[in-house]
Design an enzyme around this catalytic site. Structure first.
Site, PDB file in Angstrom:
ATOM      1  N   PHE A 149       0.815  -1.216   0.000  1.00 12.16           N
ATOM      2  CA  PHE A 149       0.000   0.000   0.000  1.00 12.16           C
ATOM      3  C   PHE A 149       0.849   1.266   0.000  1.00 12.16           C
ATOM      4  O   PHE A 149       0.379   2.323  -0.400  1.00 12.16           O
ATOM      5  CB  PHE A 149      -0.929   0.008   1.242  1.00 12.16           C
ATOM      6  CG  PHE A 149      -0.241   0.490   2.495  1.00 12.16           C
ATOM      7  CD1 PHE A 149      -0.172   1.849   2.792  1.00 12.16           C
ATOM      8  CD2 PHE A 149       0.362  -0.403   3.373  1.00 12.16           C
ATOM      9  CE1 PHE A 149       0.483   2.296   3.935  1.00 12.16           C
ATOM     10  CE2 PHE A 149       1.024   0.048   4.510  1.00 12.16           C
ATOM     11  CZ  PHE A 149       1.084   1.395   4.793  1.00 12.16           C
ATOM     12  N   LYS A 173      -1.107  -7.141  -9.153  1.00 15.36           N
ATOM     13  CA  LYS A 173      -2.053  -7.296  -8.038  1.00 15.36           C
ATOM     14  C   LYS A 173      -1.649  -6.251  -7.010  1.00 15.36           C
ATOM     15  O   LYS A 173      -0.803  -6.489  -6.151  1.00 15.36           O
ATOM     16  CB  LYS A 173      -1.945  -8.717  -7.463  1.00 15.36           C
ATOM     17  CG  LYS A 173      -3.173  -9.248  -6.751  1.00 15.36           C
ATOM     18  CD  LYS A 173      -3.696  -8.388  -5.637  1.00 15.36           C
ATOM     19  CE  LYS A 173      -2.909  -8.481  -4.354  1.00 15.36           C
ATOM     20  NZ  LYS A 173      -3.295  -7.452  -3.344  1.00 15.36           N
ATOM     21  N   GLU A 176      -4.908  -3.755  -1.898  1.00 16.96           N
ATOM     22  CA  GLU A 176      -6.355  -3.503  -1.895  1.00 16.96           C
ATOM     23  C   GLU A 176      -6.701  -2.219  -1.139  1.00 16.96           C
ATOM     24  O   GLU A 176      -7.840  -1.763  -1.168  1.00 16.96           O
ATOM     25  CB  GLU A 176      -7.110  -4.703  -1.312  1.00 16.96           C
ATOM     26  CG  GLU A 176      -6.778  -5.092   0.122  1.00 16.96           C
ATOM     27  CD  GLU A 176      -5.552  -6.019   0.246  1.00 16.96           C
ATOM     28  OE1 GLU A 176      -4.551  -5.788  -0.452  1.00 16.96           O
ATOM     29  OE2 GLU A 176      -5.609  -6.960   1.067  1.00 16.96           O
ATOM     30  N   ARG A 177      -5.687  -1.623  -0.464  1.00 16.77           N
ATOM     31  CA  ARG A 177      -5.998  -0.422   0.319  1.00 16.77           C
ATOM     32  C   ARG A 177      -6.010   0.850  -0.534  1.00 16.77           C
ATOM     33  O   ARG A 177      -6.680   1.806  -0.203  1.00 16.77           O
ATOM     34  CB  ARG A 177      -4.988  -0.262   1.459  1.00 16.77           C
ATOM     35  CG  ARG A 177      -5.198  -1.333   2.496  1.00 16.77           C
ATOM     36  CD  ARG A 177      -4.238  -1.194   3.632  1.00 16.77           C
ATOM     37  NE  ARG A 177      -3.732  -2.499   3.997  1.00 16.77           N
ATOM     38  CZ  ARG A 177      -2.623  -2.714   4.677  1.00 16.77           C
ATOM     39  NH1 ARG A 177      -1.884  -1.698   5.061  1.00 16.77           N
ATOM     40  NH2 ARG A 177      -2.246  -3.922   4.968  1.00 16.77           N
ATOM     41  N   SER A 226       5.355  -6.946   3.465  1.00 11.30           N
ATOM     42  CA  SER A 226       5.960  -7.290   4.756  1.00 11.30           C
ATOM     43  C   SER A 226       6.758  -8.601   4.627  1.00 11.30           C
ATOM     44  O   SER A 226       6.512  -9.414   3.727  1.00 11.30           O
ATOM     45  CB  SER A 226       4.878  -7.399   5.822  1.00 11.30           C
ATOM     46  OG  SER A 226       3.869  -8.265   5.376  1.00 11.30           O
ATOM     47  N   CYS A 281       9.484   1.878   3.564  1.00 12.09           N
ATOM     48  CA  CYS A 281      10.406   0.784   3.874  1.00 12.09           C
ATOM     49  C   CYS A 281      11.821   1.302   4.066  1.00 12.09           C
ATOM     50  O   CYS A 281      12.674   0.598   4.577  1.00 12.09           O
ATOM     51  CB  CYS A 281      10.383  -0.259   2.775  1.00 12.09           C
ATOM     52  SG  CYS A 281      11.058   0.361   1.249  1.00 12.09           S
ATOM     53  N   GLU A 383       9.369  -4.153  13.033  1.00 13.62           N
ATOM     54  CA  GLU A 383       9.094  -2.961  12.224  1.00 13.62           C
ATOM     55  C   GLU A 383       7.799  -2.330  12.737  1.00 13.62           C
ATOM     56  O   GLU A 383       6.774  -3.001  12.801  1.00 13.62           O
ATOM     57  CB  GLU A 383       8.923  -3.377  10.756  1.00 13.62           C
ATOM     58  CG  GLU A 383       8.661  -2.211   9.823  1.00 13.62           C
ATOM     59  CD  GLU A 383       8.451  -2.660   8.380  1.00 13.62           C
ATOM     60  OE1 GLU A 383       7.712  -3.632   8.141  1.00 13.62           O
ATOM     61  OE2 GLU A 383       9.023  -2.012   7.481  1.00 13.62           O
TER      62      GLU A 383
END
Ligand code: NAD
Length: 498
Positions: A149, A173, A176-177, A226, A281, A383
């Site tokens: 996201f 893909k 979805e957020r 992640s 990240c 994290e």
């Protein structure tokens, strides 16, 4: 309310699974759209479309393929403002930061335009008597990208631009957020002249990801997200014989040497620690001052700056950062802050109760700063992915070098110093994939490669730069001989060029 379906075969296709997820506007906390979550059958439809489209696309000469990307750059640049606003509204980051997200993606598109040169093979004339050897790079076929996201423009472009430039068809893909920008980028690629079916966007969650892993026609998967999911994707790809590069989470340290320019360092820590609400990240989440005196001087300068951070809605051009992506993310980060207090770290600035007038339902959090964090604490090991900076005091350089080197993540690291020898030693020895010297977020430029080590990256080839061309192509090597007419008879010993 808008509903996102999928983008397959150059068309918008409504979701057929009956499953949907909410898409929030983090700055208000309102649900602004729904996104369809694809079934295995819907993913398969996209793959079949891609497989068919790839044949002609792979046979299109690389200059023509590059021209589509050139046109795409023009179209995306013309829409910079509206793309950035859409991105900011779905993600939560500020509009200027959203522009950076788009720009770092477009730079990889610029790199991929060099594909006619980048895909050239090798040639050796006369490797043996009348023997020439050459190698060529060919597309893999249908490949897929599964993206997070936090960079909804940059990371999809890091994936699809080199893949498509190399002649592959691509299934994206996205998270979805925040699916709005990836969907628009796919429309722009079509407008730029990409044949329908070469870039398909399939929205979804675990079900569509598992369908990608199991699909026999998908030859490679590029993942960013992640670490636990990165590991899962890497294992899934190995089990089904797919090529994979899977990039995971991070815990990026900044080492502050006693001779560092502390004003510059504090500017760097504030931007890299709290920009985008820490949801990067490559965010700096651990500051490691070397020596007690450095630590005390650093804290003196850092505390007022964290207290003065301006948190605002994503559309506020003067805000330092906006809301987090979801309420769940906000609660998770606050949970980490509580865990830090419970484990005995000293919370010097507490931003948990921050409220923004007029945006009471938004997912906001003020900056938090911990001092006296130690390596055994959960807030050091895991994290957090929020606006929280932990200070770990190191007694000397050797301890400061050991901390990031021994951490299970190894994405980025930075050292702040005026001493060239210390910087050089650090860059050579630290066990981390990307190093900044007086640079807090050392994301390499598009024509170098990006990738972390240890639990931050699974697979041997990095993203963008020359590695991306290797990842999205396979090498074929041809050994050819044009006999002179003299018959030499059968040869039973393995040929050598001796
Ligand atoms: P995430 O792992 O939750 O999701 C990433 C992708 O995996 C999404 O497309 C999601 O739909 C899918 N996914 C989620 N759960 C899944 C499951 N159980 N099975 C299969 N697929 C699943 O990550 P996120 O929250 O979207 O992104 C944040 C994370 O990404 C952070 O850890 C951050 O450090 C990392 N990240 C890494 C890099 C890098 O280059 N190393 C870059 C950006 C973000």
């Amino acid at each position: 309310m808008h509903t996102y379906g999928h983008f397959i075969g150059g068309k918008h296709v409504a979701g057929a699974s009956g499953r949907f997820a909410d898409v929030y506007e983090p700055m208000t906390g309102e649900v602004k759209a729904k996104v369809a979550l694809a079934s295995k059958a819907e993913l398969r439809a996209a793959v079949e479309n891609a497989r068919e489209a790839q044949v002609a696309w792979g046979a299109t000469n690389p200059q023509r393929r590059a021209r589509v990307l050139m046109k795409f750059l023009e179209l995306a640049q013309a829409e910079y403002d509206s793309l950035a606003e859409l991105l900011a509204r779905e993600h939560g980051k500020t509009i200027p930061d959203a522009k950076g997200d788009i720009q770092r993606g477009l730079e990889v598109v610029e790199f991929a335009i060099g594909v006619p040169h980048l895909m050239k093979g090798e040639y050796t004339e006369g490797a043996g008597p009348n023997i020439d050897i050459y190698s060529m790079r060919q597309p893999l076929g249908v490949v897929a990208g599964i993206t997070p996201f936090n960079f909804p423009a940059m990371i999809p472009m890091w994936k699809f631009a080199p893949a498509i430039a190399c002649g592959n068809a691509f299934i994206l893909k996205p998270s979805e957020r925040d699916p709005g920008v990836p969907m628009r980028l796919a429309e722009l690629m079509l407008e730029a002249g990409l044949p329908a079916g070469v870039l398909n966007v399939v929205n979804g969650d675990k079900e569509s990801v598992d369908a990608i892993l199991q699909d026999p026609d998908i030859k490679a998967v590029g993942f960013v997200g992640s670490s636990s999911i990165a590991e899962y994707i890497y294992q899934g790809c190995a089990a089904t014989g797919k090529r994979a590069q899977c990039f995971g989470g991070a815990k990026n340290h900044a080492i502050i040497m006693p001779d560092a320019d502390l004003d510059q360092t504090v500017d760097a820590l504030i931007g890299a620690g709290y920009g985008s609400a820490g949801e990067r990240c490559m965010a700096i989440s651990v500051a490691v001052p070397v020596g007690q005196a450095t630590a005390d001087r650093l804290m003196e300068k850092l505390v007022p700056r964290v207290e003065a951070l301006r948190v605002g809605p994503s559309t506020d051009l003067t805000a330092d950062y906006g809301p987090l992506v979801t309420r769940d993310a906000l609660e998770r980060v606050k949970g980490y802050v509580q865990a830090g207090i419970d484990e005995g770290a000293k919370l010097v600035v507490d931003g948990r109760d921050f409220k923004l007038q007029g945006y009471e339902n938004g997912f906001y959090m003020g900056g938090c700063l911990f001092d006296h964090v130690t390596p055994d604490m959960k807030i050091y090991k895991e994290e957090i992915f929020g606006p929280v900076l932990s200070v770990v005091r190191a007694k000397d350089y050797d301890e400061a070098l050991r901390l990031p080197s021994e951490h299970e993540y190894g994405n980025g690291v930075a050292i702040f110093t005026r001493d060239g020898a210390a910087a050089r030693d650090f860059a050579a020895k630290v066990n981390v994939g990307m190093v900044g010297i007086n640079v807090p977020i050392p994301v390499p430029i598009a024509y170098y490669t990006f990738g972390g080590w240890k639990r931050s990256g699974y697979g041997d080839l990095n993203q963008h730069g020359p590695d991306s061309i290797r990842f999205y192509t396979k090498t074929k090597t041809v050994t050819s001989r044009w006999p002179s007419g003299v018959k030499e008879g059968a040869e039973f010993v393995i040929p050598t060029m001796g």
